[in-house]
Design an enzyme around this catalytic site. Structure first.
Site, PDB file in Angstrom:
ATOM      1  N   TYR A  25      45.751  36.512  32.793  1.00  0.00           N
ATOM      2  CA  TYR A  25      44.809  36.729  33.898  1.00  0.00           C
ATOM      3  C   TYR A  25      43.385  36.842  33.360  1.00  0.00           C
ATOM      4  O   TYR A  25      42.455  36.206  33.875  1.00  0.00           O
ATOM      5  CB  TYR A  25      45.204  37.992  34.644  1.00  0.00           C
ATOM      6  CG  TYR A  25      44.218  38.476  35.676  1.00  0.00           C
ATOM      7  CD1 TYR A  25      44.181  37.908  36.948  1.00  0.00           C
ATOM      8  CD2 TYR A  25      43.331  39.520  35.397  1.00  0.00           C
ATOM      9  CE1 TYR A  25      43.283  38.361  37.912  1.00  0.00           C
ATOM     10  CE2 TYR A  25      42.437  39.977  36.347  1.00  0.00           C
ATOM     11  CZ  TYR A  25      42.417  39.394  37.604  1.00  0.00           C
ATOM     12  OH  TYR A  25      41.520  39.839  38.540  1.00  0.00           O
ATOM     13  N   LYS A  66      40.199  34.359  34.166  1.00  0.00           N
ATOM     14  CA  LYS A  66      38.996  34.859  34.825  1.00  0.00           C
ATOM     15  C   LYS A  66      37.759  34.634  33.952  1.00  0.00           C
ATOM     16  O   LYS A  66      36.662  34.379  34.475  1.00  0.00           O
ATOM     17  CB  LYS A  66      39.143  36.339  35.160  1.00  0.00           C
ATOM     18  CG  LYS A  66      40.130  36.617  36.285  1.00  0.00           C
ATOM     19  CD  LYS A  66      39.685  35.989  37.601  1.00  0.00           C
ATOM     20  CE  LYS A  66      40.579  36.396  38.756  1.00  0.00           C
ATOM     21  NZ  LYS A  66      40.144  35.844  40.057  1.00  0.00           N
TER      22      LYS A  66
END
Length: 242
Positions: free
Chosen positions: A140, A144
């Site tokens: 993640y 990002k």
């Protein structure tokens, strides 16, 4: 974007969490139309809301959604996934990139003609984990960070078309994604209010909760932000001279 009143807004991942709070806040601030994108769209009692079937990983759905929208002032790329992992399974990393990076890019490309016509804005819901990785969700965090880099690039690339691009750098928010994380969490509603406040102030980087806000002054006045602005000036100069 001085005000959301009278504007048309598209929010991806609008069914719950921050996305639903953004939808409600856009209505509260007087949006003319809110397109509520979701993989399984839900009916809304407010007639200003138009549900859209929109899985950001599905090119056909994205194309059909763009065809269903006649004008757009603000695109909020909120849809995302966060899976706990340890980087041992490449498929998990690929899934994060499919949604959090390529999906965001796909939606921007599809709606860019409408946004350029309106001299509108794009807000990408990212994370402070794009600035510093949280090792419990490294895939993640990596996705990002990549999406933040794309956001910074698009600011310069889309400026000649009159489209502004904003990064929403959230900390820990009380959503399904953070269930089980024992840390102080901001409410989705407070984050949504801060996002629209930041857009109305034309902030490039929006830090919409207490955890994120603690980083804001250091980021805005720091060397990395200065380097981003230096690169942007250089790229604009090259484009002007070509």
């Amino acid at each position: 974007m001085p005000t959301i009143t009278g504007k048309a807004v598209l929010i991806t991942g609008s069914n719950r969490g921050i996305g639903r709070a953004l939808l409600d806040e856009a209505l509260r601030r007087g949006a003319r139309r809110v397109y509520a994108g979701a993989r399984v769209p839900q009916r809304h009692p407010d007639e200003r809301v138009t549900p859209l079937t929109l899985d950001v990983t599905d090119p056909d759905q994205v194309r059909r959604a763009a065809e269903a929208v006649d004008s757009l002032d603000l695109l909020i790329n909120n849809a995302g996934i966060a899976i706990y992992d340890d980087l041992t399974d490449p498929a998990v990393l690929e899934r994060h990139f499919a949604v959090n990076l390529y999906g965001v890019h796909r939606v921007i490309e599809a709606f860019l003609p409408l946004l350029a016509d309106a001299k509108g804005a794009i807000a990408n819901n990212l994370s402070v984990n794009g600035l510093a990785a949280f090792p419990l969700i490294p895939a993640y965090s990596i996705s990002k960070a990549a999406a933040f880099s794309m956001t910074q690039s698009l600011r310069t690339l889309l400026a000649p078309r009159g489209v502004t691009v904003h990064a929403v750098l959230t900390g820990i928010v009380d959503t399904d994604m953070t269930r089980g994380v024992e840390m102080p969490k901001a409410s989705p509603e407070s984050v949504a209010r801060a996002v629209f406040d930041g857009l109305e102030k034309d902030e490039e980087d929006i830090f919409p909760d207490p955890m994120a806000e603690a980083l804001a002054a250091g980021w805005r006045g720091g060397p990395v932000k200065a380097l981003e602005l230096q690169y942007a000036d250089f790229a604009q100069g090259v484009a002007a001279g070509s």
